[in-house]
Scaffold this motif. Structure first.
Motif, PDB file in Angstrom:
ATOM      1  N   ASP A   1     111.154  27.038 -33.125  1.00  0.00           N
ATOM      2  CA  ASP A   1     111.347  26.885 -31.683  1.00  0.00           C
ATOM      3  C   ASP A   1     111.545  28.225 -30.983  1.00  0.00           C
ATOM      4  O   ASP A   1     111.021  28.449 -29.900  1.00  0.00           O
ATOM      5  N   LYS A   2     112.281  29.113 -31.615  1.00  0.00           N
ATOM      6  CA  LYS A   2     112.585  30.396 -30.990  1.00  0.00           C
ATOM      7  C   LYS A   2     111.468  31.398 -31.283  1.00  0.00           C
ATOM      8  O   LYS A   2     110.920  31.449 -32.370  1.00  0.00           O
ATOM      9  N   TYR A   3     111.191  32.205 -30.271  1.00  0.00           N
ATOM     10  CA  TYR A   3     110.124  33.195 -30.397  1.00  0.00           C
ATOM     11  C   TYR A   3     110.452  34.239 -31.462  1.00  0.00           C
ATOM     12  O   TYR A   3     109.570  34.677 -32.198  1.00  0.00           O
ATOM     13  N   ASN A   4     111.718  34.647 -31.557  1.00  0.00           N
ATOM     14  CA  ASN A   4     112.100  35.680 -32.527  1.00  0.00           C
ATOM     15  C   ASN A   4     111.839  35.221 -33.955  1.00  0.00           C
ATOM     16  O   ASN A   4     111.338  35.994 -34.782  1.00  0.00           O
ATOM     17  N   GLN A   5     112.189  33.983 -34.263  1.00  0.00           N
ATOM     18  CA  GLN A   5     111.943  33.460 -35.613  1.00  0.00           C
ATOM     19  C   GLN A   5     110.449  33.378 -35.898  1.00  0.00           C
ATOM     20  O   GLN A   5     109.982  33.730 -36.981  1.00  0.00           O
ATOM     21  N   ARG A   6     109.703  32.898 -34.913  1.00  0.00           N
ATOM     22  CA  ARG A   6     108.254  32.785 -35.068  1.00  0.00           C
ATOM     23  C   ARG A   6     107.625  34.162 -35.249  1.00  0.00           C
ATOM     24  O   ARG A   6     106.715  34.340 -36.052  1.00  0.00           O
ATOM     25  N   ALA A   7     108.125  35.151 -34.517  1.00  0.00           N
ATOM     26  CA  ALA A   7     107.577  36.506 -34.618  1.00  0.00           C
ATOM     27  C   ALA A   7     107.856  37.110 -35.998  1.00  0.00           C
ATOM     28  O   ALA A   7     106.987  37.768 -36.582  1.00  0.00           O
ATOM     29  N   VAL A   8     109.047  36.879 -36.533  1.00  0.00           N
ATOM     30  CA  VAL A   8     109.384  37.423 -37.853  1.00  0.00           C
ATOM     31  C   VAL A   8     108.482  36.803 -38.923  1.00  0.00           C
ATOM     32  O   VAL A   8     107.945  37.515 -39.782  1.00  0.00           O
TER      33      VAL A   8
ATOM     34  N   VAL B   1      98.332  36.166 -34.808  1.00  0.00           N
ATOM     35  CA  VAL B   1      98.237  36.954 -33.575  1.00  0.00           C
ATOM     36  C   VAL B   1      98.323  36.040 -32.356  1.00  0.00           C
ATOM     37  O   VAL B   1      98.992  36.374 -31.376  1.00  0.00           O
ATOM     38  N   SER B   2      97.699  34.877 -32.421  1.00  0.00           N
ATOM     39  CA  SER B   2      97.771  33.954 -31.286  1.00  0.00           C
ATOM     40  C   SER B   2      99.203  33.449 -31.071  1.00  0.00           C
ATOM     41  O   SER B   2      99.640  33.245 -29.939  1.00  0.00           O
ATOM     42  N   LYS B   3      99.940  33.246 -32.158  1.00  0.00           N
ATOM     43  CA  LYS B   3     101.334  32.798 -32.025  1.00  0.00           C
ATOM     44  C   LYS B   3     102.237  33.930 -31.537  1.00  0.00           C
ATOM     45  O   LYS B   3     103.244  33.681 -30.882  1.00  0.00           O
ATOM     46  N   LEU B   4     101.895  35.179 -31.861  1.00  0.00           N
ATOM     47  CA  LEU B   4     102.672  36.304 -31.370  1.00  0.00           C
ATOM     48  C   LEU B   4     102.419  36.559 -29.880  1.00  0.00           C
ATOM     49  O   LEU B   4     103.333  36.890 -29.140  1.00  0.00           O
ATOM     50  N   VAL B   5     101.184  36.388 -29.481  1.00  0.00           N
ATOM     51  CA  VAL B   5     100.818  36.676 -28.081  1.00  0.00           C
ATOM     52  C   VAL B   5     101.271  35.556 -27.169  1.00  0.00           C
ATOM     53  O   VAL B   5     101.770  35.804 -26.070  1.00  0.00           O
TER      54      VAL B   5
END
Length: 124
Positions: free
Chosen positions: A28-35, A118-122
């Motif tokens: 749910d959180k962007y930080n976790q997804r980014a890591v 990359v799509s999930k990071l952007v």
């Protein structure tokens, strides 16, 4: 057996792609997804470097095949020795081709995984 190895390589890479997709979508959180995305990108980069290195290895094997065929013609030994060498060179050529196909399958799925990460990071 060769097609079974292709199917296994395809299935294992597809399971890895599905696992990455599920893990990135469940956060749910962007930080976790980014890591997670960055860790998967690092892993994908290492596997891609390994796959690209294998192409260099296959290129060297192909040069050896050409040299073996040239020496086989130049040697002109008996028929049984000639046919045995031809069989070995053909078998090595088939194994090299199968290895190249497996590396192409790996690179295809790694490219899809990179695009997904990359799509999930952007995206937010």
């Amino acid at each position: 057996m060769k097609f079974l190895s292709y199917a296994y390589r395809f299935a294992s890479n597809f399971v890895f792609l599905a696992l990455v997709y599920y893990s990135l979508n469940s956060m749910d959180k962007y930080n976790q997804r980014a890591v997670i995305a960055i860790m998967v990108l690092v892993y994908a980069a290492m596997r891609a470097a390994s796959a690209l290195r294998s192409f260099f290895f296959f290129q060297r094997i192909e040069r050896l095949e050409v040299e073996a065929r040239r020496l086989q013609v130049a040697a002109g030994e008996g028929h049984s020795a000639n046919s045995q060498r031809r069989l070995i060179v053909t078998e090595v050529s088939d194994l090299r081709h199968a290895g190249e196909m497996k590396s192409y399958i790996d690179l295809l799925f790694l490219a899809l995984i990179v695009l997904l990460c990359v799509s999930k990071l952007v995206s937010d």
